[in-house]
Design an enzyme around this catalytic site. Sequence first.
Site, mmCIF file in Angstrom:
data_model
loop_
_atom_site.group_PDB
_atom_site.id
_atom_site.type_symbol
_atom_site.label_atom_id
_atom_site.label_comp_id
_atom_site.label_asym_id
_atom_site.label_seq_id
_atom_site.Cartn_x
_atom_site.Cartn_y
_atom_site.Cartn_z
ATOM 1 N N TYR A 210 -16.522 -1.889 4.062
ATOM 2 C CA TYR A 210 -15.060 -1.296 4.109
ATOM 3 C C TYR A 210 -14.872 -0.115 5.070
ATOM 4 O O TYR A 210 -13.854 0.035 5.640
ATOM 5 C CB TYR A 210 -14.482 -0.834 2.569
ATOM 6 C CG TYR A 210 -14.014 -1.953 2.074
ATOM 7 C CD1 TYR A 210 -12.818 -2.619 2.102
ATOM 8 C CD2 TYR A 210 -14.793 -2.809 0.944
ATOM 9 C CE1 TYR A 210 -12.335 -3.768 1.592
ATOM 10 C CE2 TYR A 210 -14.215 -3.763 0.348
ATOM 11 C CZ TYR A 210 -13.209 -4.380 0.623
ATOM 12 O OH TYR A 210 -12.556 -5.608 0.080
ATOM 13 N N HIS B 64 -14.164 -0.162 -4.931
ATOM 14 C CA HIS B 64 -15.076 -1.475 -4.722
ATOM 15 C C HIS B 64 -16.490 -1.083 -4.721
ATOM 16 O O HIS B 64 -17.361 -1.823 -4.557
ATOM 17 C CB HIS B 64 -14.957 -1.434 -2.925
ATOM 18 C CG HIS B 64 -13.711 -2.035 -2.389
ATOM 19 N ND1 HIS B 64 -13.201 -3.148 -3.070
ATOM 20 C CD2 HIS B 64 -12.692 -1.422 -1.912
ATOM 21 C CE1 HIS B 64 -11.881 -3.554 -2.339
ATOM 22 N NE2 HIS B 64 -11.762 -2.068 -1.800
#
Lengths: 734, 734
Positions: free
Chosen positions: B260, B413
């Site tokens: 990410y 996440h």
Amino acid sequence: DSSTNTNSDAQSQHPSLILTQQGVKDIRANLGSIPIFDKTLAANKVEIDAEIENGFDVPIPKDYSGGYTHATHKRNYILMQKAGVLYQILDDEKYAKFVKDMLFQYAKMYPTLPIHPKPRSYARGKLFWQCLNDSNWLVYTSQAYDCIYDYLSEEERTTLETDLFKPYADFISKENPQFFNRVHNHSTWGNVAVGMIALAMEDDSLLQTALYGLKDVNLDASLKDNDGGFINQDDQKIGYFANLDEPFSPDGYYTEGPYYQRYAMYPFLIFAQALQNKKPDLKVLEYKEGVLLKGVNALLNLSDADGDFFLLNDAQKGMSYYNSSLISAVDIAYHFGGNNPELLSIAEKQDEVTLDDAGLAVAIGIKEGKTKPFVKKSIELSDGANGDEGAVGILRSGDLELVHKYTAHGLSHGHYDKLSFALFEDGKEVVQDYGMARYVNVEQKGGGNYLKENTTWAKQSIAHNTLVQNEQSHFQGKYDIGSKHHSESYIFSVNTDSVQVSSAKEENAYPGTKLHRTMVSIKETDLENPYVLDIMRVESSTENQYDLPFYYLGQVIQTSFDYSKSDVPQILGSANGYQHLYNEAISVADGANAKLTWLLDNKFYSYTAVTSHNDEIILARIGANDPAFNLRSEPTMIIRKRNTKEAVFVAAIESHGTYNPVSELAVNAYSHIKDVQLSYNDSNYTAVTIEDTKGGVQLFIIANNDNSKTKKHTLTINSTSHFWEGPYTLIKIK
Amino acid sequence: DSSTNTNSDAQSQHPSLILTQQGVKDIRANLGSIPIFDKTLAANKVEIDAEIENGFDVPIPKDYSGGYTHATHKRNYILMQKAGVLYQILDDEKYAKFVKDMLFQYAKMYPTLPIHPKPRSYARGKLFWQCLNDSNWLVYTSQAYDCIYDYLSEEERTTLETDLFKPYADFISKENPQFFNRVHNHSTWGNVAVGMIALAMEDDSLLQTALYGLKDVNLDASLKDNDGGFINQDDQKIGYFANLDEPFSPDGYYTEGPYYQRYAMYPFLIFAQALQNKKPDLKVLEYKEGVLLKGVNALLNLSDADGDFFLLNDAQKGMSYYNSSLISAVDIAYHFGGNNPELLSIAEKQDEVTLDDAGLAVAIGIKEGKTKPFVKKSIELSDGANGDEGAVGILRSGDLELVHKYTAHGLSHGHYDKLSFALFEDGKEVVQDYGMARYVNVEQKGGGNYLKENTTWAKQSIAHNTLVQNEQSHFQGKYDIGSKHHSESYIFSVNTDSVQVSSAKEENAYPGTKLHRTMVSIKETDLENPYVLDIMRVESSTENQYDLPFYYLGQVIQTSFDYSKSDVPQILGSANGYQHLYNEAISVADGANAKLTWLLDNKFYSYTAVTSHNDEIILARIGANDPAFNLRSEPTMIIRKRNTKEAVFVAAIESHGTYNPVSELAVNAYSHIKDVQLSYNDSNYTAVTIEDTKGGVQLFIIANNDNSKTKKHTLTINSTSHFWEGPYTLIKIK
Ligand SMILES: [Ca+2]
Ligand SMILES: [Ca+2]
Ligand SMILES: [Ca+2]
Ligand SMILES: [Mg+2]
Ligand SMILES: [Mg+2]
Ligand SMILES: [Mg+2]
Ligand SMILES: [Mg+2]
């Protein structure tokens, strides 16, 4: 003639087997300006210089392969061969002395040796546990002896020949006729070993034995070798030429398959090269219409886009034309086979040449820029000594390579896999043949030998992409039966890229049942990639269960059919390979197409199969009853029809899309085949309609009982009549 | 001043965001002599010329991602950005006209648009189903507008700004504060979108909103986003700078992990680049001691030998520094970060540059031969806004790269994987982190979105190489709890290649239980390769079951322990990821070392674990309760201790040999670790003895409660006393 006789008759001079006197002159003249040769030479020099520095050992034999004495004697013959060559090319006596010193140690030890102490072989050697390895030794050592022949005194030569070479050759021939007098790759090595030393010693009587076998030997008809093969067969042919006659087809295909052909080619070709140099009148390379050179071509054609051999019969994955025996084969084929410039591209990839006349020719060819790409086309390679025992059909289109196997059994390394196929894309297996269950030379896995799963799994029919009746392997999985039969080529037609057909029949695998498989590569203009159409027809006098496995490799992305996955996998069956499969999920077909889309190495593939109502679709995985994790955990999809006499399995196989894990874009992730239908089927004709997602509709029709290229056919399907000439047609409906 | 004002104040001119007027001049002057730039430019020109030829579409929004309108609007902003750049560099008005025509279609449509019809997002957009994508559009389109600004008349600019850009910016900010006013990657995109158009329009008030957030907005405290994260937190920080403060550690590590971070870096850096050009006084690249440039360095260091990012938290395998956002990142870091020549080697591998001032600088650097290799060393990257919330420790030695994770949770996440590790060799995963259960943009797999197995499997502790207590995940698998805690770095010491240590503690994953894992990379002189020593200590106030899984990839070659393989695999457990594992075989340890040797990609690896009598060893496989074949069928070995309060799991991990399928030679197929023993363990010290097969014996000692580098220690083991300074020592006993 009072001049020295050293230059009077080239054929009686040394070196004259692999290197020749003229060759040595030419090599020396070119050194430094032939990069691929110079590089190989430099690598060998570094290796042998280090070995000379370290010294060598000639131990009393005692071990099986993997043990010290085995490995040492094996290394020794390689070192002698290389040192002999270096002596000739570099003209430095230290190399000759290294060979001479080692040979004299062997000559001292050999007369004292009993039969090798390890008892496992049907033909025990002296240096090694089996005569096969003793023969390997002599094939290489003969070359070394030839290279240092003139360096030795006559007295030294007499000692070596009397104490070592002659008794050695006699041992592997006269004293082991069960090894020497057969048609078998073991005997090839034995024949060539005797032949090579015969040429080096210029012993014509011994040469006759090598070429034509030992005469007047009677062997017990019940003798078997370690693989269970009978040793003495009716009308047993013997000697080198007999070994050339039998396992090679006129197309150069070796019946055991390319993995073993790679191993077998070395002795055949190295002896042919020596004979060509020393006995050119024998015209060995013209024998059987040039079968040896055809063999090299066949072998190269039996490899995928990056040179890995197709998996036919017992074969380990990853063996390729980068193997050293293929370096010899390519160089010899180039030098003695008319300097085909396409072979230079293979040599360039191998990045190594043999250090002899053949390697020099290749190096010069490359240097002079003669290289052309080796283009592999679709090709059918017949099996059987006369080329009438089936074949391998290879269809190539775009990046796809389809291998369709309808051969004879393949001797003791054969698999029960009549009409099976495998599919490669750009050098990568997509629909696999499992290969063999063996980790060659990985000692922890059964000593590196064949594992029992090779018999219980890898050879069985269900381990292959072919039809299995009633959970029994072809020919009951029996070698004696399988060896008597072969499939028959029906059509092999590859003249246009838009439609290529390989069709074959098998009527003996299951008595009373006839199998007919047609594999078609179709390149439609409106689709990016070619696809494969697979039509497997079965007709039987009885009702049976038919299973057609499909060994895709990769991750399931989507299926068109609903399935129920078992909580825990169930073992699929009890024998004939079924005991090694887990049933992971099952579906009952509704008669629509069953489509499986999977992802392998960032490519999307789909299998679109025609089903009948109540066909079962089994998603299975290899690995049951595998107590030592010898098998690879890989998937398959099986379509099963029960209580059926006649059936046609039809499917399309495509590569249609790509995934890029960096951009995370999926391109053409969906199949381009919208629908496949069996449009017609009777004993005379089978027709399949394929509709693609771009709106194209194609109709493929095959005549099942007449493969004449000129026969005119008419067939009416749904009140439309179709006319064509020859055994098949592909009609663009839309 | 009566001259035209177009050249009076560079900061008020266009282009000035990514391209500058001076940059354009320099680029034009160098074209044709800067290969990597020329090549990228040519590729873009081909692409955009074809698009201009084809024409464009600005459809009424209606689809989710994957659908036509979504894909078209996404493509449009990329095309406009590229066309704008081509206009500047090539000075051809057709590119400006293309942008202008498209912008006017958007300006005509935008005022008529309702909220996007698809309802799934917590912050629905207008062009797209979520404001995130609307923001993406504006980040790119602002650049295009800047490029054609001077091509437009003042009236045209007024129309575009009034009808399109200002309402657009207001919509994603004022009208969606729950999207705009957060610390979250969504908000970063929102802030940057508003900031970029503010710079292009020179609207300083809007710029303040971008940099510092919307003032005086009160959000409902119970609001959640689509991932279940709370939107309004106490003391919510807002705006671009707040987003820079929070998720980045002072080392530049982004708490969600590199997968990410790669996505987040683009808006951060593109806006920083524009600010640097347009508002240099803000010194954005010096913000938080240069955290943005450190972020680029961190990201590059979080990749394996061939550039693939390590799998930390949700991450898809194969994402790498070849991603386009890393091309920007590397070019910007080079241009604005002091021209580090090591970055040029990454740019060379990427083989592409950004078509702007930064890309020009890189292209010139490469052309001038300034490139140096980017050498990745062992490195610890702290987590947390202040760098005090754990870290990632990376040990590099030879071809091995060990990633040890002892970070904070990683926002929505994050995985429940405290103290887990993964091992790579030469860019290849050897001991894996599973990554995420998602096939990004593969529509057939749950629309390309997160699969439910991401929650039930991939995030769970048992899916990782870390300790699991009582079959429960860390923090009960609860985000709210996990987010409150982080592990603590205890030792990170990498000054000598012979011994490198990463040691960390976790005391919150299981209340009452303390975990302490020490991973050591040891390079002994008598062994060819380095090996890894893994010491996982656990202390608890209660008796528990402890499982330590080891996710090797490859084929079992041999185990030192006998195991019994189940007829059919059994499901290992009922929840927390255990329901996805099949138990394939089980062994009860006898207290000797348990060694597993496996083969992966023609390399031999071994895991040699200390066991206690009655430990269980479970050979398991991923895939149970996976009804749609979403999971990969891959193996693990679990060591299980039952009814235990305190335990130490100790193991050595080696890469020791190779297999060559062409020569069929296995080299060093056997482990070089003869024996591993826990020689000492109490609350203060743990000692491990490692004996190798070459006769070497090493003793590793760690002080468990004092990591002072200067503290002097004495420990007597079996009546031998050892003295050392600092928290650990490696003593060569033999
Ligand atoms: Ca291949
Ligand atoms: Ca990698
Ligand atoms: Ca690599
Ligand atoms: Mg390959
Ligand atoms: Mg096979
Ligand atoms: Mg990689
Ligand atoms: Mg993970």
